[in-house]
Motif scaffolding. Structure first.
Motif, PDB file in Angstrom:
ATOM      1  N   GLN A 172      -4.101  14.435  -8.279  1.00  0.00           N
ATOM      2  CA  GLN A 172      -4.475  13.667  -6.903  1.00  0.00           C
ATOM      3  C   GLN A 172      -5.086  12.064  -7.429  1.00  0.00           C
ATOM      4  O   GLN A 172      -5.917  12.375  -8.471  1.00  0.00           O
ATOM      5  N   VAL A 173      -4.970  11.185  -6.775  1.00  0.00           N
ATOM      6  CA  VAL A 173      -5.399   9.796  -7.011  1.00  0.00           C
ATOM      7  C   VAL A 173      -5.839   9.195  -5.908  1.00  0.00           C
ATOM      8  O   VAL A 173      -5.022   9.184  -4.662  1.00  0.00           O
ATOM      9  N   ASN A 174      -7.075   8.610  -5.655  1.00  0.00           N
ATOM     10  CA  ASN A 174      -7.479   7.876  -4.536  1.00  0.00           C
ATOM     11  C   ASN A 174      -7.060   6.289  -4.508  1.00  0.00           C
ATOM     12  O   ASN A 174      -7.313   5.797  -5.554  1.00  0.00           O
ATOM     13  N   VAL A 175      -6.479   6.105  -3.522  1.00  0.00           N
ATOM     14  CA  VAL A 175      -5.898   4.655  -3.759  1.00  0.00           C
ATOM     15  C   VAL A 175      -6.631   3.765  -2.568  1.00  0.00           C
ATOM     16  O   VAL A 175      -6.872   4.180  -1.245  1.00  0.00           O
ATOM     17  N   VAL A 176      -7.190   2.465  -2.970  1.00  0.00           N
ATOM     18  CA  VAL A 176      -7.905   1.805  -1.953  1.00  0.00           C
ATOM     19  C   VAL A 176      -7.644   0.324  -1.931  1.00  0.00           C
ATOM     20  O   VAL A 176      -6.924  -0.181  -2.899  1.00  0.00           O
ATOM     21  N   GLY A 177      -7.504  -0.128  -0.859  1.00  0.00           N
ATOM     22  CA  GLY A 177      -7.303  -1.435  -0.521  1.00  0.00           C
ATOM     23  C   GLY A 177      -8.434  -2.332  -0.238  1.00  0.00           C
ATOM     24  O   GLY A 177      -9.512  -1.731   0.324  1.00  0.00           O
ATOM     25  N   HIS A 178      -8.396  -3.622  -0.068  1.00  0.00           N
ATOM     26  CA  HIS A 178      -9.228  -4.620   0.176  1.00  0.00           C
ATOM     27  C   HIS A 178      -8.931  -5.555   0.954  1.00  0.00           C
ATOM     28  O   HIS A 178      -7.884  -5.942   1.061  1.00  0.00           O
ATOM     29  N   TRP A 215       3.116   6.233   4.923  1.00  0.00           N
ATOM     30  CA  TRP A 215       2.909   5.426   6.194  1.00  0.00           C
ATOM     31  C   TRP A 215       1.567   6.044   6.961  1.00  0.00           C
ATOM     32  O   TRP A 215       0.665   5.338   7.541  1.00  0.00           O
ATOM     33  N   ALA A 216       1.343   7.385   6.825  1.00  0.00           N
ATOM     34  CA  ALA A 216       0.088   7.893   7.421  1.00  0.00           C
ATOM     35  C   ALA A 216      -1.001   7.635   6.513  1.00  0.00           C
ATOM     36  O   ALA A 216      -1.974   7.566   7.029  1.00  0.00           O
ATOM     37  N   GLU A 217      -0.879   7.607   5.180  1.00  0.00           N
ATOM     38  CA  GLU A 217      -2.196   7.077   4.496  1.00  0.00           C
ATOM     39  C   GLU A 217      -2.556   5.613   4.848  1.00  0.00           C
ATOM     40  O   GLU A 217      -3.694   5.248   4.536  1.00  0.00           O
ATOM     41  N   VAL A 218      -1.393   4.689   4.892  1.00  0.00           N
ATOM     42  CA  VAL A 218      -2.011   3.467   5.179  1.00  0.00           C
ATOM     43  C   VAL A 218      -2.693   3.465   6.616  1.00  0.00           C
ATOM     44  O   VAL A 218      -3.651   2.806   6.758  1.00  0.00           O
ATOM     45  N   HIS A 236       0.596  -1.315  -0.006  1.00  0.00           N
ATOM     46  CA  HIS A 236      -0.064  -0.117   0.127  1.00  0.00           C
ATOM     47  C   HIS A 236       0.808   1.282  -0.017  1.00  0.00           C
ATOM     48  O   HIS A 236       0.674   2.122  -0.962  1.00  0.00           O
ATOM     49  N   ALA A 237       1.928   1.189   0.773  1.00  0.00           N
ATOM     50  CA  ALA A 237       2.923   2.549   0.887  1.00  0.00           C
ATOM     51  C   ALA A 237       3.490   2.560  -0.225  1.00  0.00           C
ATOM     52  O   ALA A 237       3.759   3.780  -0.833  1.00  0.00           O
ATOM     53  N   ALA A 238       3.873   1.680  -0.949  1.00  0.00           N
ATOM     54  CA  ALA A 238       4.687   1.578  -2.430  1.00  0.00           C
ATOM     55  C   ALA A 238       3.687   2.315  -3.095  1.00  0.00           C
ATOM     56  O   ALA A 238       4.250   2.975  -4.247  1.00  0.00           O
ATOM     57  N   ALA A 239       2.292   1.953  -3.314  1.00  0.00           N
ATOM     58  CA  ALA A 239       1.420   2.416  -4.296  1.00  0.00           C
ATOM     59  C   ALA A 239       1.246   3.897  -4.188  1.00  0.00           C
ATOM     60  O   ALA A 239       1.393   4.594  -5.178  1.00  0.00           O
ATOM     61  N   VAL A 240       1.239   4.381  -2.926  1.00  0.00           N
ATOM     62  CA  VAL A 240       1.173   5.915  -2.539  1.00  0.00           C
ATOM     63  C   VAL A 240       2.341   6.461  -3.394  1.00  0.00           C
ATOM     64  O   VAL A 240       2.453   7.478  -3.845  1.00  0.00           O
ATOM     65  N   GLU A 241       3.625   5.896  -3.161  1.00  0.00           N
ATOM     66  CA  GLU A 241       4.809   6.316  -3.504  1.00  0.00           C
ATOM     67  C   GLU A 241       4.688   6.629  -4.946  1.00  0.00           C
ATOM     68  O   GLU A 241       5.345   7.567  -5.679  1.00  0.00           O
TER      69      GLU A 241
END
Length: 404
Positions: A169-175, A385-388, A151-156
C-alpha cells in the motif's frame, strides 16, 4: 517577504496544539531549535538533546511521563512545541527523500521551549492578540502541482508496483498553492476550528506559519503507555456513507494493513507482548466526512528515549504505506512536489505527557502563498478517479476555511 501579522519568534504559546489550558497566554518562548534536511546530525537525537538541556527529561519517556506531580511553573519550563515535516520524518526513519518542499522557508524539524514566566518575555514584545489583523485578506486562485489525470496516473503506477510485489500500500498526496495578500493568521485560525480537529493550532517562525486542523493522533505518551490512532478510510458523513464505509472490504483491508504497520512500529519501543489494538475500525466525523480510526497501544520499554520513539513512528504509517521504507521510495518516485509541513507531526511535549498530531488537514503560509496537501492510501483495488475525488473531498473544507 515575511507574512504580515504572524506572531514574532519569541511569542506566546497560546496556539500550540495540545498545550495545557493553564499555559495558554502565560508561557513564552525561551529557546528554539531548527533543523533542515541537509544539515548535519541526526534530527531525532538532536531534538532529544535540545529538550533535555532545557529540563524536559525525554531521554527515558517510559519514566518521564508517569509522574502526576506538576512542577512549579512560576519560573520553570512549561513544555515545548515540536514539529517534524514529512521530510524530517523520512530522515529519522532512514527513508528516501522526495521532491523538495514548496515551502522551503519552513524548517524540517522545529522544537520551541516555553517558560511559564512573564520574565522571559522580551521587552517591548507585542501581544499579537487573537483578534488583531493587518490588512484585508485576499486569497487567489489555487494552482495544483499536478492535474487530476496526473494524480490518477500515479495511482495506476502504485497499483502496478503492488502487483509486482514491491509494496502492499502507498499513500499518494497532491499539493496546491494560492497567492495571498493581507494577514494570514485569521485564515489559519479558521482552519483550526474545523469540526473534528483534535490537533488544532498554529506554529510560526521567521517568515512562515503552519495551521493545523488534524483529527489524527500520531503519538501520545502518558503514564508510560504509548498510543497511536491511525486513520484510514473515508466516506461522506451521511447515514449511507457510514453504512458503505463499514461494509467496504476494500476500506477495511486498507485500514487493517496500516494498523498492522503501526503495531510493528510500536513493537520497536514496546515491552514485549504489550502491543494491543483495543479499538478497531471505529468511525469518527471530521467536517462532512466519516473517517475510520483505530487505537494501537503499548507499554514503553524502560530506557526508551524520545529519539528512538520518533524514529519508530515517523513518518506516520497512515500517510506512507507498507512496508514503510518501500512506500517512501514510491512516494519519492511519484510525487512531483514535496509534502512540506503535511504528513508530519505537530504537538506538545510537557513534563508529564507527549501529544503529537499527524499533520493532515494542514496548511503552510510563506511570504507570498498558502499551501495545502491531500491524498489517500492506494491498494490493488483502488479506483484511480475515486482516489482523486477522495483527495479533493479532504482538501475542500481546508480550502473553504482559508477562503472564508
Amino acid at each position: 517577504m515575511k507574512p504580515v501579522g504572524l506572531y514574532p519568534t519569541h511569542g506566546p504559546a497560546r496556539d500550540i496544539p495540545g498545550i495545557p489550558a493553564s499555559c495558554r497566554d502565560q508561557a513564552w518562548e525561551r529557546s528554539r531549535f531548527e533543523w533542515r534536511v541537509g544539515d548535519p546530525g541526526d534530527p531525532a537525537a538532536l531534538v532529544e538533546s535540545f529538550l533535555t538541556r532545557h529540563n524536559l527529561i525525554v531521554n527515558d519517556v517510559s519514566a518521564c511521563c508517569t509522574s502526576s506531580e506538576v512542577p512549579d511553573r512560576e519560573h520553570d519550563i512549561c513544555g515545548a512545541a515540536l514539529f517534524v515535516s514529512a521530510a524530517g520524518g523520512a530522515a529519522m526513519a532512514g527513508g528516501r527523500q522526495g521532491a523538495p518542499s514548496p515551502v522551503p522557508s519552513v524548517p524540517d524539524v522545529v522544537a520551541v521551549v516555553y517558560a511559564h514566566s512573564a520574565t522571559v518575555r522580551p521587552q517591548g514584545e507585542p501581544d499579537a492578540p487573537s483578534g488583531q489583523t493587518h490588512g484585508d485578506w485576499r486569497l487567489g486562485a489555487w494552482r495544483p502541482s499536478w492535474s487530476p489525470a496526473d494524480h490518477a496516473a500515479a495511482v495506476e503506477q502504485v497499483r502496478a508496483s503492488i502487483a509486482r510485489g514491491d509494496v502492499y500500500q502507498v499513500n499518494v498526496v497532491g499539493h496546491a498553492s494560492a497567492g495571498y495578500t493581507g494577514d494570514p493568521l485569521p485564515a489559519l485560525r479558521r482552519l483550526t476550528r474545523l469540526p473534528g480537529a483534535r490537533y488544532a493550532g498554529i506554529l510560526s517562525g521567521d517568515g512562515w506559519a503552519i495551521g493545523c486542523g488534524s483529527p489524527e493522533t500520531l503519538l501520545r505518551v502518558r503514564g508510560g503507555e504509548v498510543l497511536t490512532r491511525p486513520i484510514k478510510g473515508t466516506a461522506p458523513a451521511t447515514a449511507a456513507g457510514r453504512a458503505e464505509l463499514l461494509a467496504s472490504p476494500k476500506e477495511r483491508a486498507e485500514h487493517v494493513m496500516i494498523v498492522d504497520l503501526m503495531r510493528n512500529d510500536l513493537s520497536h519501543v514496546a515491552v514485549t507482548g504489550t502491543v494491543r489494538v483495543p479499538r478497531l475500525f471505529a468511525l469518527r466525523p471530521w467536517c462532512d466526512l466519516w473517517q475510520a480510526e483505530s487505537d494501537v497501544t503499548a507499554r514503553i520499554r524502560p530506557g526508551t528515549g524520545l529519539a528512538e520513539l520518533l524514529r519508530a513512528v515517523c513518518p506516520g504509517g497512515s500517510v506512507t504505506g507498507a512496508p514503510k521504507l518501500a512506500a517512501l521510495a514510491e512516494i519519492a518516485r511519484l510525487e512531483p512536489v514535496g509534502r512540506g509541513v503535511s504528513m508530519g507531526a505537530l504537538g506538545w511535549i510537557g513534563p508529564d505527557s507527549i501529544d503529537l498530531g499527524l499533520t493532515i488537514r494542514t496548511a503552510a503560509v510563506d511570504g507570498t502563498s498558502v499551501h495545502v496537501w491531500a491524498g489517500g492510501g492506494i491498494t490493488i483495488d483502488s479506483d484511480p478517479w475515486a482516489e482523486v475525488a477522495e483527495a479533493a473531498a479532504k482538501a475542500a473544507p481546508v480550502r473553504t476555511a482559508l477562503h472564508s
